[in-house]
Each structure stands twice: as C-alpha cells, then as structure tokens.
Motif scaffolding. Structure first.
Motif, PDB file in Angstrom:
ATOM      1  N   GLN A  16       0.836  -3.572   3.631  1.00 36.44           N
ATOM      2  CA  GLN A  16      -0.180  -5.017   3.064  1.00 36.44           C
ATOM      3  C   GLN A  16       0.059  -5.053   1.876  1.00 36.44           C
ATOM      4  O   GLN A  16       0.515  -3.832   0.973  1.00 36.44           O
ATOM      5  N   VAL A  32       1.132  -1.223   0.185  1.00 39.26           N
ATOM      6  CA  VAL A  32       0.298   0.086   0.129  1.00 39.26           C
ATOM      7  C   VAL A  32       0.432   1.257  -0.116  1.00 39.26           C
ATOM      8  O   VAL A  32       0.590   1.997  -1.083  1.00 39.26           O
ATOM      9  N   ASN A  63     -11.542  -0.087  -0.014  1.00 37.67           N
ATOM     10  CA  ASN A  63     -10.301   0.613   0.730  1.00 37.67           C
ATOM     11  C   ASN A  63      -8.835   0.801  -0.638  1.00 37.67           C
ATOM     12  O   ASN A  63      -8.336   1.625  -0.908  1.00 37.67           O
ATOM     13  N   ARG A  64      -9.261  -0.177  -1.735  1.00 37.02           N
ATOM     14  CA  ARG A  64      -8.528   0.105  -2.890  1.00 37.02           C
ATOM     15  C   ARG A  64      -9.044   1.093  -3.480  1.00 37.02           C
ATOM     16  O   ARG A  64      -8.008   2.009  -3.696  1.00 37.02           O
ATOM     17  N   LEU A  83      -6.253   3.241   5.913  1.00 42.13           N
ATOM     18  CA  LEU A  83      -5.367   2.827   5.557  1.00 42.13           C
ATOM     19  C   LEU A  83      -3.878   3.482   6.634  1.00 42.13           C
ATOM     20  O   LEU A  83      -2.410   3.537   5.005  1.00 42.13           O
ATOM     21  N   LEU A 132      -6.473  -5.275   0.007  1.00 34.42           N
ATOM     22  CA  LEU A 132      -7.370  -4.863   0.969  1.00 34.42           C
ATOM     23  C   LEU A 132      -8.674  -5.019   0.221  1.00 34.42           C
ATOM     24  O   LEU A 132      -8.888  -5.589  -1.228  1.00 34.42           O
ATOM     25  N   SER A 133      -9.405  -4.427   1.287  1.00 36.57           N
ATOM     26  CA  SER A 133     -11.388  -4.887   0.787  1.00 36.57           C
ATOM     27  C   SER A 133     -11.042  -3.488  -0.430  1.00 36.57           C
ATOM     28  O   SER A 133     -10.637  -2.381  -0.867  1.00 36.57           O
ATOM     29  N   ARG A 159      -1.481  -1.971   7.525  1.00 31.49           N
ATOM     30  CA  ARG A 159      -2.042  -2.179   7.081  1.00 31.49           C
ATOM     31  C   ARG A 159      -1.246  -1.569   5.078  1.00 31.49           C
ATOM     32  O   ARG A 159      -0.976  -1.931   3.942  1.00 31.49           O
TER      33      ARG A 159
END
Lengths: 263, 593, 366
Positions: free
Chosen positions: A152, A97, A161-162, A145, A157-158, A149
């Motif tokens: 990651q 991320v 969140n993307r 974010l 991500l969900s 996270r």
C-alpha cells in the motif's frame, strides 16, 4: 575509558535573537535509553536537528564515539549510524510501505549507474538483501506492517502505523543509535503501551542505543535509564527518572508553564 | 438557468476566439467527411457541444450524485447552445455591419472567406438565426450525449472520434494504402481529399463494433495483456499474449517507414528525436522532480559538439570553411564523447545551481538554455560554430556505405537510440537509484536524513538527462545535415517539457505518447503548423488544470500531483507544534504537510 | 532481525576527499574567475589605445539608456514581486501581460497617427494610450489569475509554474493569430522627438518621459501599499494568507487586486517600452519579462523597494556591462551578448545571494 557513544557538548543554536539551545551538554552511553523531557518550546527537537545535521550549531560540538560530526550532511550522519524519526511524521507518502523501508537501506548499499542498468548478478543480490532487510524491519512491529500492507502507499496507513513505518524505515538504515521524536504523540493508550515495549526491545533485541523525546511520563518512566530535562534550551536536570521528577527546577518549569497557560 | 447561460456565453466567446485566430476561416476547405463536414464546421460546432456536455455535469448534493433527467438535460443543452449561438451570432452581425475589411485591418484572420463561410450569401440576420439554430442543436446534442445509457454512449463516442481522426489523417492513410497497393478511393475521395461518406460509415461502424466488443470482452482482454510483476522483483514478465502483441508491434515499427513513404518517415524521425529528448528530460523532471526549462542547452551542446567532433564545416557566404577546432571522428566514436561532454557539463552546471528551490531552479535553467543560444549565434564564437550561418557537412553516421541521412534510414538509427534510452531509463527507475530519486522528489530533506545524498542524486539526474538530451541533439544534427541557431530556441525546451507533461510526468509510455501527439500530429497536419504553439500552450494549461497526471500516467506521480486533495498529516501537525523555528528556515515544515 | 548484528562499528571515518566542502570550492573558483574577468576586462577596456577607446560621452549615454530601460524593467519587475509576495509563485506569463498592453495600444496610436490626433492633441492622445494599455494588461492579468492560476492555488508548487509557461505560450500565439507575426512600427508623437539638455547631459525626451512616469508610478504604488486599507490587507496576505483570511480579509479579492496592480504597472511599462523602441511584436514580452524577473530577484523578490532598485541596477548593468567587460577581451559586438549577460546575472545572484540585494542573503530556504 572509551568515549560515550554520543556526546553533545556545549551546543548553542540561535534563530534570529532567540536561543533555541543554550550551552546544552549531555551524553548517551552504549546501550542506554535516554529520554529528553521539557515543556513545549524547550528546544527538544532542535537538539535532534542539530545532532542529525539539519542545522549547524552556532557553538559547541556533537561527537559520535569521540569523533565530531558537526558539519557533516544529514546523509553522512545517517551513514555514520544515527537514525531518526520526526515529530510530525514524514514518510514518502506515495511510495509503498515496503519501498519506504527500502529507502532506509540506501546508505548500506552500493549499486551504481552502470550496475543498475546492466542489472548485474551482484546488483540483483544486493537488491534482494535490501528487500529482505526492509521486510525484517517492518516485521519488527509484528503483523502491523506485514502482508498486503507492504504494497500500500504509505499515505493509506493509519496514523499509528505511519509512526511505526517511520521507525521501521529508521531501523532499515542499520543504525547504532536511534533518535525518536515524540514517538507516542497522537497514539491511544494501548498503542502507547505497545510502543513502550518496542523501545525497550530496540535496546534489548537490536542492541541499539536510544535517545527519545517524550511527553508521556508513563513512557518516560517505563523506558528510561536516564532522563535529561530541558527548559528554554538549557539542561535543568539530569538523572534517573525519580531524581528528575522530584527536581525543583523541573517541577517549576512544568508548573510555571501551567500557571502561564491558565493566565 | 444563469449557470447555463454563462457556460454558453463562454463557449460563444471561445468560438469568436477560434474565428479570430483563423482556425475557422483558414480551414473552410479542409474536408473531413464528404463536402459537408469540414474542419471549419467542426470548430463552429465543437464549443457549444462541449458546453452542453459540461453544463450537464452531474451535481453532488448532500453527498449524492444527481444526474439530470433526459428532458432536463436536453433543455439545459438547448439553453447553453443557444446562448453560445447568440454570442457568436452577435459577433458575426457586428462584423458584417461594421465591415469585414475594417475589422480585418486589425484582426487579420477575420476575413471575407470567413464571412462567406458563415453567411453563405444569405442576409446577415437569416445567417445569424441559422448560426443560433446550429449552436442550439449542438448544445442539445452535447447534453444528450451525457445522458445516453452507457451501452450506447461509448460506441457512439468512439465512432465519432475515430472517424474524425481518420478524416484528419487524410495525408497519411491514403499514402500508406497506395504504398501497399490497396485500392483506396472508396475510403478517401480524390476530389474532397477527405473521407467519403460510405468510407466514413464503414469506419464508424467498425469503431463502434470494436467499442462494443471491448465493453463485453474488455475485462478478459485486459487480463490477457496485463503485465504482472514477477515474484523475484526482476520486473514484469511476458505472457504469451503479450509476447505476440510485442512481436506484432515490433513488426509494425520495423516496416513503418517503408509503408508510409519519405514525408511521413521524416516526421517519424522527428518524433524519435523528440522522444529521446523527452526520455532524458523525464529523468530530470519526472524522476528527480527538478523542473528544467533549459533543456535546449543539452540539445544544442549535443548537436554542435557532434558537428565539431565529426568534421563538419562552417557555413559562410562564400562557401564553407573549417572551424578553429576540427576533429574528424567517426560518428560512433564521437557519440560517447558527446555523451561524456554533456554529462560533465551537467555536473558542472548543476553543482552550483541544484541547491536552489524548485521555481528558482526552473528560471536559472531557462537562463542557461537562453545563454547557449545567444552564444552560438554571437560573432564571438563564429569561428568555432559559424554564428548565425551555422554549420554544414555533418556526418551521416554511415556504417560502411549505408548512410542515415535518408529519412527512411534515419528512422532506424533514431529508433535504436530511443530503444536504448528507454531501456536505460526503465532500468534506472526500477533500481536503488530510482528509489533514491523518488524519495528525493517526495521529500528532499527526509531523503537526506534517510541517507540519500541529495546533491549527488540531483547531479546524477541532471547528468543522465543531459547525456540523453545531447544524443538527441547529435541525432538531430545527423538528420538535418546542417545546423543553424534558429533550430535551437527556448521553444525546444518548452516543447520537450510539453511532451513529458502531456504524456504523464515520470511515465515512459507517456513520453512516447506525448511525442506522438505533440510532434507527430503537428508534423503530419502541416496545415496547422501556425497553430502548433498555440495548441502547445493551451495543452499545457489544460493538462495542468484538468489532468495533471497526463495522458498515460505514472501511478505514483499522479498521486503526488493530486496531493492537495489529501491533507496529509494535518492532524499530526496540530498535535506537535513544539519548536521555535525561525520563519522561513523550517526545514521540515514544507515537504509533506 | 538477526542480520542487524550487535554493536556495529561506527563509521565516522571519512576519506579526506569527502570532507572537502565541494560546493564552497566550486563557488570560490567561480567567484574568483568572475572577479578576475570583471577587473581585467574593465581595466583592458578602459586602457585601450585612444583610437579604439569608448569616449566619455559614450559612457554617459550608456548610463542614461541604462536608467531608462531600468525604469521600464522596474515597473515590470514590480508585477513579479507583488504576485510572488502574495502567492509565492512566479507569474511566468507576466511578460505577456506587458506585451498585451503594448500591442493593443499600438492600434490606437496607429489610428491616432493617421487621423492626426496624435500630433494635434499629443497629451490627450498619450493619456488615452496609457489608459488603453493599462486596461488591456489588467484584463489579461485578471483573466490569467481567474482561469489559469486560481484553480491551482493549493497545488504542488511547480504545477502553477508549468501552467504559467503554457499560458505565456498561448497568449503569445493568440496575439500572433489575431494580429499577425510581423513587427509593427509604433508611432512617436512629434513632441517626444529630439532631446533636451539636462545638467549638461543630453537626454532624449522619451527617456525623460519614461523616467518621470516610472518614478511617479512607483511612488503611487508605495503610497498605496503602505497607506491604503487595501494595501494593508495585501501586506497581511503576503505575511500569512491563512491568518489574514481568519482576520476577515477576503484573500481571493486581494489576489485579484494584486494582479490588477501588476497589470496596471505592466500596462504603463508597455507604452513606455513601445515609445522607446518604436516597435511592437507578439514575442516582445519574453525577454523584458525574464530581465524584469531577474531584476526582481536581484533586488530581493517579494520586496517592492527591491524590485525598483533591481530594475535600475539591472538596467545599468545591462547597458554598461557588456561593453565594459567584453570589449577589453577583444570580443566583437559586445551588445549581442547582452541577453546572455542578463541571464548570467540571474544565475550569479541566485547562487551567491539568493535573497537579493536587499534580502538577508539567506531569505527563504533555498
């Protein structure tokens, strides 16, 4: 009078025989939030692709602060200050991320081959700044974010969140203008509301100008200073939300569409 | 049962294949352990063994992993092994009845030696029965291995492969021991040349012991040597244990050529050259994601430009003559020039072709690689580079009077360049530039839209890779001392690609591992020279099918190679299908979806 | 977010250097250089002093040779183009499919020569050779698909390409292991020796056979793809395999059939090639393979007519280009540069007209 920040002037774009855009003109002033609405297939995303240099327009001009940006490569246009998100989220799925956001800073940094190999103090400092900016941009979305996270991979991500990460990455390019392509698509009502606030905050806190394609009329109503309505690649109405929402042609475009769908 | 029979039959066909290409008949005298375990024997046993192992792969039913019970596994293994045996035995009977010589008129490697090895003078049906029995036992063993408890399985497996590896290294370890003045007859027999049985048992016991130790103390050991990223983002930091390991490693690397002797030093030198090429190609393929099949271009360019810059002469039938362009630079002055030439050539070539899509780019680079080979061979350029006869009297890169032609010396020169290339490559990968390459590789168009100039970064990767590859070529020229076009074929490109892929695309430890395995093993096992390319081909296919991330994977790269497992953003794509986009020019359709 | 600062200046100022369309300039220079070489080279070659000049007969021979080799290239190119059309992948090992047919049929040809069958019953013998070659090529093609490509159908695009390279290397060396490394002389039946006069042009009998067989094979293929049910399914899968499978087409089966058809054509090409050059070797698939791929790209990959056209055009270019362009510059033995010439054409086509001769010029996103 100084020219508007972004002017789209008589742009036509054809794919084969189909005109996706037909003599489309509008402009966006400093600090405005402008929404583009229109039924599916109205050519909304094509506008974005033409502005950001993915497609060259067949006719017409796109100007940023009065200077034509037609013919520049997408990366030059990003450097000139226009950032964007995509209709179907396009992240670098296997980068973390934080790294995704750090890529956004690319055009604002300089480290070259020799500097990167030698890792000179200047390059180290620059790298620290890149990281800090990336973290700030991720921080725009509060805790969403932050923390663990950041390390990651983006694909983990969900969905919501993307979408946020994509916006954070765009913010990290330090733009003057932000193009958001259906930012609330696929989000639930709570997330949609949150996002509406984010769009307003982009203008108020970050002094950004925002051009947004949106289907959700509550969002359009809540954020827009002005609305541009398109159908079949033409502008059919422009004005405040109320003006456009009550425009005959707009209603017909939407309802007509519905009639067709119902068969 | 049908599945087992099928797997067994495939194993049988594989065994026939091994026999037909000569991997059994040529190696009846290659003793690994005592006189009983030969390479030929291993080839006979391995396919049914693996088949038995594969046939007992746990099934997944209704989301649950179902492992076979022991009795069931043994049965499955026996059936699989037996079917493999029947297929192979049928082939042996056929050859015997039809006549070896008649088969041999077509299949060169189905020879009397092979048949003697398989029949041992027994009547053919008896021998066939024995073959089936051996195969059945092997299949059962393979299947049983699968169902052993972990505590027994790991040590057993380790013991077997380590012992066999020692058996294979019968040309190296004894020489090394001799050089160190260590008594070695207890380990390797002078008669069979392979391991002695007592030696094998000791090796196996040690390997099993190490495996047990690792099982119990593994976590602690890993923790001790694990590399933690430092908090300032400046890369990994050394722990004391790591520093110690690093020192020991460096010490081994430094004394290696003096321990192993000239022959093996030569192989080590070749490994270094190919490691260098691998590091370079890894930048192009691994970092920037551009498949370059013509890497031999830069290798050739480096070798020949070094030769021309440092005063090498042309080989002719009557002696040597000077090329039309002859400079006489010192090696260390010439190398930067070579690098500059290669980087420039990379940009020049890259500029028109780098916009091509991946597979087209691969073919174009393949073409470029072939073109330079044709050119150095052609009569047209003979006055410059010697044509088919090539060039000679290439500098030995001497510093003072210390030349680097001797394999033991060359090793150090090559090592220095490999270390430098590793450093450069590692620093680049972990920089703004590396990040741009990763972005470019993951989604070119989005990278462009995020401000990364894709053309420049592709060109940069091409030029960097080319520069490192040209140094590889220059070193190769120093190592050999003369050049002929025969050394520069498309196979070099494929070999280097194999190194990068087997090791793990994008992974520097992978490149080193890849060159050790793909260059080192064939170099050390000279008997297998003929089968090297066969093994390369098989390895490329097998790696792509079974483990596309390679032996020592780069974490991110391995995720990318398994992307088909994750339908990224499928649902997002379904929601938003808004645009008229002409077929074929959807710029954002391909990348992430 | 303080550091982003309000109202950053817009940076659209470009230095004159950056606005230059570099790619176009480089391509322009490249194009101009090539045109110059072509025009001057051809002019110089054709105006050499009488003694050094090629005779008219030489050029006629080159045209005939070029068409003959072009026919073989076209047959192989069709294999590339069919697979590419369906799977969007370059079957790099297709050259080996061709080699396999050629090599296996050699053993039959050799045995028939010894037994006298080849010259007593030349038509039957040739027919059997074709059948054997086709069978071997098809078998290899189908195995390739099943073992090496099918498991990777959805993998990132470069993965199957790497597999194909590995398979190509593996097949070459397996054949070397089976049958040895030395080249073998392929026997020619007596009826194919010599040449005949056709419209005043001397054509060797082998070339005539090559030409006729190739044309017939291509016509049959064209009819198969356009007329038969299976051909229609193939076209549907090529258009959009997902939709085709929703329409009840068994995509796996179509893919296998595609490889079979490619194998058949490669098998035919294998015998024709062996009869033309009277030699087989385990490495023989590589260069014709690349040349045929070039032909497929030249014609517009994915298009059947394109592959055929590309084959003939490339055959002619290969036969006439080097002597025509290089001799004038005084480059010795121009034919030694023939392979480099093929690659040069491949590169130029991809750079200037990636869609090929029959393509739109833009075709796919390149």
């Amino acid at each position: 009078m100084s020219p508007a920040l972004l002017e789209v002037d008589g742009v036509t774009k054809r794919f084969g025989g189909l005109s996706a855009l037909n003599d489309l003109s509008f402009s966006v002033g400093d600090g405005e939030i402008v929404s583009i609405i229109g039924p599916n297939g109205a050519g909304k995303s094509t506008v974005f692709n033409v502005i950001t240099g993915l497609y060259p327009p067949d006719e017409g001009d796109v100007r940023l602060r009065g200077q034509s940006i037609v013919g520049l490569s997408p990366n030059r246009i990003t450097k000139a200050g226009i950032a964007r998100t995509f209709q179907n989220v396009h992240l670098f799925p296997n980068m973390s991320v934080l790294e995704n956001a750090m890529v956004g800073q690319h055009s604002r940094s300089k480290a070259g081959v020799f500097g990167s190999i030698a890792r000179t103090p200047r390059v180290r400092r620059e790298e620290a700044v890149i990281r800090q900016r990336a973290e700030e941009c991720l921080g725009f979305f509060g805790k969403r974010l932050a923390g663990y996270r950041q390390d990651q991979p983006a694909f983990a991500l969900s969905y919501a969140n993307r979408r946020r990460l994509e916006m954070a990455r765009a913010l990290a390019t330090d733009p003057v203008m932000m193009l958001l392509d259906e930012p609330t698509a696929g989000m639930n009502p709570k997330e949609t509301l949150e996002l509406r606030d984010h769009i307003v905050r982009m203008r108020d806190e970050l002094s950004l100008t925002v051009l947004v394609i949106e289907h959700d009329m509550r969002v359009v109503k809540g954020v827009s200073d002005r609305v541009v309505a398109c159908d079949y690649g033409r502008k059919i109405a422009e004005g405040t939300y109320e003006e456009v929402a009550n425009d005959e042609q707009v209603i017909e475009a939407y309802l007509g569409k519905r009639h067709e769908e119902l068969g | 049962m049908r599945a087992e029979v099928r797997i067994g039959a495939i194993a049988g066909v594989v065994t026939i294949f091994l026999a037909a290409v000569g991997l059994i008949g040529d190696f009846t005298n290659l003793n690994l352990i005592g006189e009983q375990v030969t390479f030929a024997g291993l080839m006979l046993v391995l396919p049914p063994l693996l088949a038995g192992y594969v046939a007992t792969t746990p099934r997944i039913e209704a989301g649950q992993v179902i492992e076979a019970t022991r009795a069931r596994a043994a049965m499955v293994g026996a059936v699989t092994g037996a079917s493999a045996g029947v297929v192979f035995a049928a082939f042996v009977v056929f050859v015997d009845v039809f006549g070896v010589e008649r088969v041999r008129a077509i299949f060169l490697n189905i020879s009397p030696v092979l048949m003697d090895f398989l029949l041992r003078g027994r009547p053919v049906l008896v021998a066939a029965a024995i073959l089936v029995a051996i195969s059945t036992i092997s299949g059962t063993a393979g299947a049983s291995y699968r169902v052993l408890p972990d505590a027994a399985r790991r040590p057993l497996g380790t013991a077997v492969w380590v012992t066999l590896l020692f058996g294979f290294l019968q040309r190296i370890i004894p020489i090394a021991l001799d050089q160190l003045d260590v008594e070695r007859d207890w380990l390797y027999s002078k008669v069979t040349r392979g391991l002695t049985w007592p030696g094998a048992i000791i090796v196996a016991a040690l390997a099993a012991g190490a495996s047990v130790l690792k099982q119990h103390r593994g976590a602690a050991m890993r923790r001790a040597v694990s590399i933690r990223p430092s908090s300032d983002g400046g890369g990994p930091r050394l722990t004391p244990v790591n520093a110690l390991l690093l020192l020991v490693g460096l010490a081994v690397v430094f004394v290696a050529p003096h321990v192993v002797g000239s022959v093996i030093s030569e192989v080590l030198g070749t490994i270094m050259v190919f490691a260098l090429l691998g590091i370079g190609l890894n930048i192009v393929v691994g970092y920037a994601g551009l498949l370059d099949l013509g890497y031999v271009f830069f290798f050739t360019l480096g070798a020949y430009s070094l030769a021309l810059l440092t005063g090498a002469t042309l080989n002719t039938f009557v002696g040597s003559s000077a090329p039309v362009i002859a400079l006489d630079l010192n090696f260390y002055v010439a190398i930067p020039v070579v690098v500059a030439i290669a980087a420039f050539a990379g940009v020049l070539i890259g500029a028109p072709v780098l916009r091509l899509r991946g597979d087209y780019l691969a073919l174009v680079t393949l073409g470029l690689g072939e073109m330079i080979v044709v050119l150095v061979t052609s009569p047209w350029l003979t006055p410059l580079v010697g044509g088919p006869q090539g060039m000679r009297d290439i500098t030995n890169a001497a510093i003072g009077n210390f030349g680097f032609r001797d394999p033991k010396h060359f090793y150090y020169l090559a090592f220095a360049f490999v270390a430098l290339a590793l450093f450069v490559s590692w620093r680049l990968a972990n920089s703004r530039i590396g990040r741009a390459w990763t972005a470019l590789r993951e989604d070119e168009q989005v990278a462009d839209a995020m401000g990364v100039s894709t053309t420049s970064y592709k060109l940069l990767a091409f030029a960097m890779g080319g520069a490192i590859g040209s140094v590889g070529g220059a070193l190769f020229a120093v190592k050999i001392g003369s050049l002929t076009p025969a050394s520069f074929t498309v196979l070099v490109s494929i070999q280097v690609l194999g190194i990068v892929i087997l090791g793990g695309i994008g992974s520097l430890p992978g490149v080193i591992t890849g060159s050790l395995v793909l260059v080192g093993l064939p170099g050390l096992l000279r008997e297998f020279e003929e089968y090297r390319l066969l093994a390369y081909g098989a390895a490329l296919v097998a790696v792509m099918l079974l483990r596309p991330q390679g032996l020592v994977p780069n974490v991110r790269r391995s995720r990318e190679l398994h992307e088909e497992d994750r339908e990224q953003d499928k649902w997002a794509g379904d929601i938003a299908a808004d645009e008229h986009v002409a077929p074929g020019i959807s710029p954002l359709g391909e990348g992430a979806g | 977010m303080a550091s982003s600062g309000p109202a950053r200046a817009v940076d659209t100022q470009l230095s004159g250097f950056a606005t230059l369309p570099w790619r176009k300039i480089i391509l322009g220079i490249l194009g101009a250089t090539i045109s110059f070489v072509v025009v001057v080279g051809a002019f110089k070659t054709l105006t050499l002093p009488q003694a050094e000049r090629y005779s008219g007969d030489f050029w006629v021979d080159q045209v005939v040779n070029g068409l003959g080799q072009g026919a073989i290239l076209a047959l192989i190119a069709l294999g590339y183009t069919l697979v590419y059309g369906i799977l969007r992948m370059i079957n790099f090992a297709h050259g080996e499919v061709f080699m396999a047919g050629s090599f296996i049929s050699f053993f039959f040809a050799d045995a028939y020569l010894e037994s006298g069958f080849l010259n007593n019953q030349p038509y039957t013998a040739l027919l059997i050779l074709f059948v054997v070659s086709i069978a071997a090529s098809t078998l290899v093609a189908v195995l390739l698909e099943r073992i090496a490509y099918r498991p990777l159908r959805n993998a990132p695009r470069l993965v199957p390409l790497i597999t194909a390279i590995g398979a190509s290397l593996f097949l070459q060396n397996a054949f070397r292991g089976f049958f040895g490394a030395q080249p073998r002389g392929y026997p020619l039946p007596d009826i194919l020796r010599g040449s005949i006069e056709l419209f005043g042009i001397k054509v060797s009998k082998v070339q005539l056979l090559v030409f006729i067989t190739a044309i017939v094979a291509m016509l049959v293929l064209q009819a198969f793809v356009n007329r038969s049910r299976t051909g229609r399914s193939m076209r549907a899968v090529a258009e959009d395999s997902e939709i085709a499978s929703l329409m009840g087409i068994d995509v796996d089966r179509i893919v296998v059939i595609t490889f079979v058809v490619g194998g058949i054509l490669a098998g035919i090409a294998g015998v024709l090639f062996a009869l033309t050059f009277e030699q087989v070797q385990f490495t023989m698939g590589f260069k014709p393979g690349i040349a045929a791929f070039t032909a497929a790209v030249l014609g517009g990959i994915g298009s059947i007519g394109g592959a055929a056209l590309g084959g003939f055009v490339l055959g002619l270019l290969q036969a006439m280009g080097p002597p025509l362009l290089l001799t004038g510059f005084g480059i010795p033995s121009p034919f030694s540069l023939k392979d480099a010439f093929v690659f040069l054409i491949l590169i130029l086509v991809l750079v200037f007209r990636p869609g090929g001769l029959l393509g739109s010029g833009e075709a796919e996103k390149v």
